[in-house]
Scaffold this active site. Sequence first.
Site, short mmCIF file in Angstrom:
data_model
loop_
_atom_site.label_atom_id
_atom_site.label_comp_id
_atom_site.label_asym_id
_atom_site.label_seq_id
_atom_site.Cartn_x
_atom_site.Cartn_y
_atom_site.Cartn_z
CG ASN A 10 12.43 0.23 -5.57
OD1 ASN A 10 13.61 0.19 -5.89
ND2 ASN A 10 11.94 1.17 -4.77
NE ARG A 17 10.87 -3.20 -2.28
CZ ARG A 17 9.79 -2.45 -2.37
NH1 ARG A 17 9.15 -2.36 -3.52
NH2 ARG A 17 9.35 -1.80 -1.32
CE1 TYR A 22 5.48 -5.06 -3.06
CE2 TYR A 22 7.59 -5.41 -1.99
CZ TYR A 22 6.47 -4.64 -2.21
OH TYR A 22 6.34 -3.43 -1.58
CG ASN A 74 2.33 -1.19 -8.64
OD1 ASN A 74 2.64 -0.36 -7.79
ND2 ASN A 74 2.37 -2.49 -8.44
NE ARG A 107 3.89 -3.87 2.63
CZ ARG A 107 4.71 -3.51 1.65
NH1 ARG A 107 4.24 -3.35 0.43
NH2 ARG A 107 5.99 -3.34 1.87
#
Length: 142
Positions: A10, A17, A22, A74, A107
């Site tokens: 993604n 997104r 982001y 990542n 998060r």
Amino acid sequence: MKLLVLNGPNLNFIGIREPEIYGKETYNDLCDYIKKYAEANNIEIEIKQSNHEGYLVDFIHQAYFDKVDGIIINPGAYTHTSIALLDAIKSVNIKTIEVHLSDVTKREDFRQVSYLRSACVKSIMGKGFLGYTEAIDYFLNK
């Protein structure tokens, strides 16, 4: 110096997104940013992205044969699920830094777990694109 930057699932959709998390800059913007920084520091860099875990494992394995000096990864959602990526990083014995655009500690609960972190020399999160250049700087100064 030769570095490999790996981006997981993604990440090709950043800018699209959840821009509130982001940012609005695109994946191509990220790649351009990394390449310019590497070029300015005389670093050979290869950037790869895949939404498929097995491809990421293959890229890590290939880094061993390509004699890469460091990996910046990542892993996206694979951070929280992938023992295969953990094992791949451990198997190649190449210093690896885990990078996240957002601060995963702020998060959802499931994002608090990183299977890869124990095999990484450093973890950088919540710094957006700057996290990648911080990782490059780590390798420059090691």
